[in-house]
Design a protein around this motif. Structure first.
Motif, PDB file in Angstrom:
ATOM      1  N   ARG A 238      10.283  83.922  12.951  1.00 20.02           N
ATOM      2  CA  ARG A 238      11.738  83.771  13.053  1.00 20.02           C
ATOM      3  C   ARG A 238      12.242  84.229  14.417  1.00 20.02           C
ATOM      4  NH1 ARG A 238      16.255  86.479   8.958  1.00 20.02           N
ATOM      5  NH2 ARG A 238      18.094  85.542   9.982  1.00 20.02           N
ATOM      6  N   VAL A 239      11.732  85.380  14.871  1.00 23.97           N
ATOM      7  CA  VAL A 239      12.113  85.876  16.200  1.00 23.97           C
ATOM      8  C   VAL A 239      11.660  84.894  17.276  1.00 23.97           C
ATOM      9  CG1 VAL A 239      11.749  87.718  17.887  1.00 23.97           C
ATOM     10  CG2 VAL A 239      12.141  88.294  15.494  1.00 23.97           C
ATOM     11  N   GLY A 240      10.470  84.354  17.110  1.00 30.87           N
ATOM     12  CA  GLY A 240       9.967  83.382  18.072  1.00 30.87           C
ATOM     13  C   GLY A 240      10.835  82.141  18.150  1.00 30.87           C
ATOM     14  N   HIS A 241      11.268  81.639  17.005  1.00 33.99           N
ATOM     15  CA  HIS A 241      12.136  80.454  16.990  1.00 33.99           C
ATOM     16  C   HIS A 241      13.483  80.750  17.638  1.00 33.99           C
ATOM     17  CE1 HIS A 241       9.670  78.980  13.293  1.00 33.99           C
ATOM     18  NE2 HIS A 241       9.113  78.632  14.427  1.00 33.99           N
ATOM     19  N   MET A 242      14.038  81.922  17.366  1.00 27.47           N
ATOM     20  CA  MET A 242      15.318  82.293  17.966  1.00 27.47           C
ATOM     21  C   MET A 242      15.193  82.390  19.483  1.00 27.47           C
ATOM     22  SD  MET A 242      16.747  85.147  15.263  1.00 27.47           S
ATOM     23  CE  MET A 242      18.131  85.527  16.338  1.00 27.47           C
ATOM     24  N   ALA A 243      14.088  82.987  19.948  1.00 25.86           N
ATOM     25  CA  ALA A 243      13.873  83.124  21.396  1.00 25.86           C
ATOM     26  C   ALA A 243      13.730  81.770  22.053  1.00 25.86           C
ATOM     27  CB  ALA A 243      12.632  83.986  21.661  1.00 25.86           C
ATOM     28  N   SER A 244      13.029  80.840  21.407  1.00 28.91           N
ATOM     29  CA  SER A 244      12.864  79.500  21.983  1.00 28.91           C
ATOM     30  C   SER A 244      14.200  78.760  22.043  1.00 28.91           C
ATOM     31  CB  SER A 244      11.846  78.694  21.175  1.00 28.91           C
ATOM     32  OG  SER A 244      12.295  78.497  19.848  1.00 28.91           O
ATOM     33  N   LEU A 245      15.054  78.957  21.029  1.00 25.26           N
ATOM     34  CA  LEU A 245      16.367  78.322  21.055  1.00 25.26           C
ATOM     35  C   LEU A 245      17.230  78.874  22.182  1.00 25.26           C
ATOM     36  CD1 LEU A 245      17.231  78.111  17.241  1.00 25.26           C
ATOM     37  CD2 LEU A 245      16.698  76.217  18.789  1.00 25.26           C
ATOM     38  N   VAL A 246      17.199  80.200  22.375  1.00 25.64           N
ATOM     39  CA  VAL A 246      17.974  80.812  23.455  1.00 25.64           C
ATOM     40  C   VAL A 246      17.462  80.337  24.805  1.00 25.64           C
ATOM     41  CG1 VAL A 246      18.594  82.989  24.573  1.00 25.64           C
ATOM     42  CG2 VAL A 246      18.579  82.834  22.078  1.00 25.64           C
TER      43      VAL A 246
ATOM     44  N   LEU B 244      14.436  86.975  32.704  1.00 23.56           N
ATOM     45  CA  LEU B 244      14.840  86.646  31.338  1.00 23.56           C
ATOM     46  C   LEU B 244      14.060  85.491  30.727  1.00 23.56           C
ATOM     47  CD1 LEU B 244      16.701  87.129  28.948  1.00 23.56           C
ATOM     48  CD2 LEU B 244      18.436  85.695  30.076  1.00 23.56           C
ATOM     49  N   PRO B 245      13.869  84.353  31.399  1.00 27.05           N
ATOM     50  CA  PRO B 245      13.154  83.245  30.743  1.00 27.05           C
ATOM     51  C   PRO B 245      11.716  83.591  30.381  1.00 27.05           C
ATOM     52  CG  PRO B 245      13.521  82.767  33.075  1.00 27.05           C
ATOM     53  CD  PRO B 245      14.346  83.964  32.737  1.00 27.05           C
ATOM     54  N   GLY B 246      11.037  84.358  31.217  1.00 28.45           N
ATOM     55  CA  GLY B 246       9.664  84.744  30.889  1.00 28.45           C
ATOM     56  C   GLY B 246       9.606  85.612  29.643  1.00 28.45           C
ATOM     57  N   MET B 247      10.560  86.529  29.489  1.00 30.34           N
ATOM     58  CA  MET B 247      10.609  87.374  28.299  1.00 30.34           C
ATOM     59  C   MET B 247      10.884  86.531  27.045  1.00 30.34           C
ATOM     60  SD  MET B 247       9.897  90.321  29.407  1.00 30.34           S
ATOM     61  CE  MET B 247       9.909  91.306  30.906  1.00 30.34           C
ATOM     62  N   LEU B 248      11.801  85.575  27.162  1.00 25.54           N
ATOM     63  CA  LEU B 248      12.104  84.710  26.020  1.00 25.54           C
ATOM     64  C   LEU B 248      10.898  83.841  25.643  1.00 25.54           C
ATOM     65  CD1 LEU B 248      15.724  83.585  26.980  1.00 25.54           C
ATOM     66  CD2 LEU B 248      15.072  85.165  25.153  1.00 25.54           C
ATOM     67  N   LEU B 249      10.218  83.292  26.642  1.00 25.58           N
ATOM     68  CA  LEU B 249       9.034  82.483  26.358  1.00 25.58           C
ATOM     69  C   LEU B 249       7.932  83.304  25.711  1.00 25.58           C
ATOM     70  CD1 LEU B 249       8.671  80.134  29.466  1.00 25.58           C
ATOM     71  CD2 LEU B 249       9.134  79.477  27.107  1.00 25.58           C
ATOM     72  N   LEU B 250       7.774  84.547  26.155  1.00 25.09           N
ATOM     73  CA  LEU B 250       6.761  85.427  25.558  1.00 25.09           C
ATOM     74  C   LEU B 250       7.033  85.618  24.070  1.00 25.09           C
ATOM     75  CD1 LEU B 250       4.343  87.356  26.015  1.00 25.09           C
ATOM     76  CD2 LEU B 250       6.013  89.151  26.473  1.00 25.09           C
TER      77      LEU B 250
END
Length: 302
Positions: free
Chosen positions: A101-109, A212-218
């Motif tokens: 769920r956290v992964g999906h939210m991060a990918s959407l952001v 920020l984008p690298g953290m979200l992709l991780l």
């Protein structure tokens, strides 16, 4: 890097000009060493060498971030077609403390910012939004190593006129003298560039947006990492994309790095010295920075 950016704008006189000149030549040696090392490890066969060469042509024909994205996509597709090994690899699952769920939210952001920031620039072209969009896009499109951020940032801040080519290469050379990820180069750029008046505000915003984008992709990829490691197509895609990255960085070595720093035989000898110190004598980058900065002073004074 922020202090260096603020101090570099105040430097004047032949000695200061020589140091800056030496730092620009340092960028040539560092990038050449990076291209050499990456080519040996990421392009060990004819297929991947051909992908790297194709990436050079693509970047030259379509300059800017678009050309680099197209080169990576073409490299990934080329890898899937040409770099399949079909060797069974034993993979041990790694514990991933991130839920799906956290992964999906991060990918959407991640996607929302990547698509939404350019739209905001079009609707409300304020300096804050422009800086956020430029550095977020540079951080989002980096693939294959920190040095690849060089052509991306050049397209965002030099071609837009925010930072001169001399200031850009000076900061890149200075970034080699400090520990830590190369993304800290963004702090220097934020401190010296025109939008927001530079300074601490510009540095903080640039640094936040490039990381920020690298953290979200991780966060987005970690829940699925164990499955990715088992897919042959993903491995082949990565081989091709990494080879394309070598070509992108090789094109950046010529322009803007070489064309802006090597103005004659003196600079060529200095850059070659730095390259040999890194590749043959295995000296740390910060020592090479000092040596080439001294060499730049000597060239200027003599």
């Amino acid at each position: 890097m922020v202090l260096f950016g603020l101090g570099a704008t105040l430097l004047d006189g032949p000695v200061s000009e020589g140091i800056i000149h030496g730092l620009k030549v340092t960028a040539v040696a560092i990038v050449a060493h990076a291209v050499w090392g990456m080519a040996r490890s990421l392009c060990p066969d004819r297929q991947r060498a051909g992908i790297a060469l194709a990436a050079v042509f693509i970047v030259i024909l379509a300059s800017g971030p678009l050309g680099q994205v197209v080169a990576i996509v073409v490299g990934g597709l080329g890898g899937m077609a040409l770099c399949q090994t079909h060797h069974e690899v034993i993979v041990h699952d790694l514990p991933m403390p991130v839920s799906a769920r956290v992964g999906h939210m991060a990918s959407l952001v991640f996607c929302a910012l990547l698509i939404g920031l350019p739209l905001l620039v079009w609707l409300t072209p304020s300096d804050i939004v422009l800086v956020m969009d430029a550095f977020y896009r540079a951080g989002a499109l980096v693939f294959g190593g920190g040095h690849v951020v060089l052509p991306l940032l050049d397209a965002e801040v030099v071609e837009s006129g925010w930072v001169s080519a001399d200031e850009f290469l000076t900061g890149y050379g200075g970034a080699q003298a400090v520990p830590g990820p190369l993304f800290t180069f963004a702090a220097y750029l934020g401190a010296v560039m025109a939008p927001l008046g530079g300074g601490l505000i510009g540095a903080a915003l640039a640094l936040l947006m490039i990381f920020l984008p690298g953290m979200l992709l991780l966060l987005a990829i970690l829940p699925h990492w164990n499955r990715f490691r088992r897919w042959d197509n993903v491995q082949a895609l990565m081989r091709g994309a990494n080879a394309a990255v070598v070509g992108i960085l090789g094109a950046a070595l010529y322009h803007p790095v070489w064309t802006s720093a090597v103005l004659g035989a003196d600079e060529f000898v200095l850059a070659l010295t730095g390259f040999l110190l890194l590749s043959v004598w295995k000296m740390p980058a910060w020592i090479v920075v000092i040596v080439l900065a001294i060499g730049g002073v000597l060239i200027t004074l003599v």
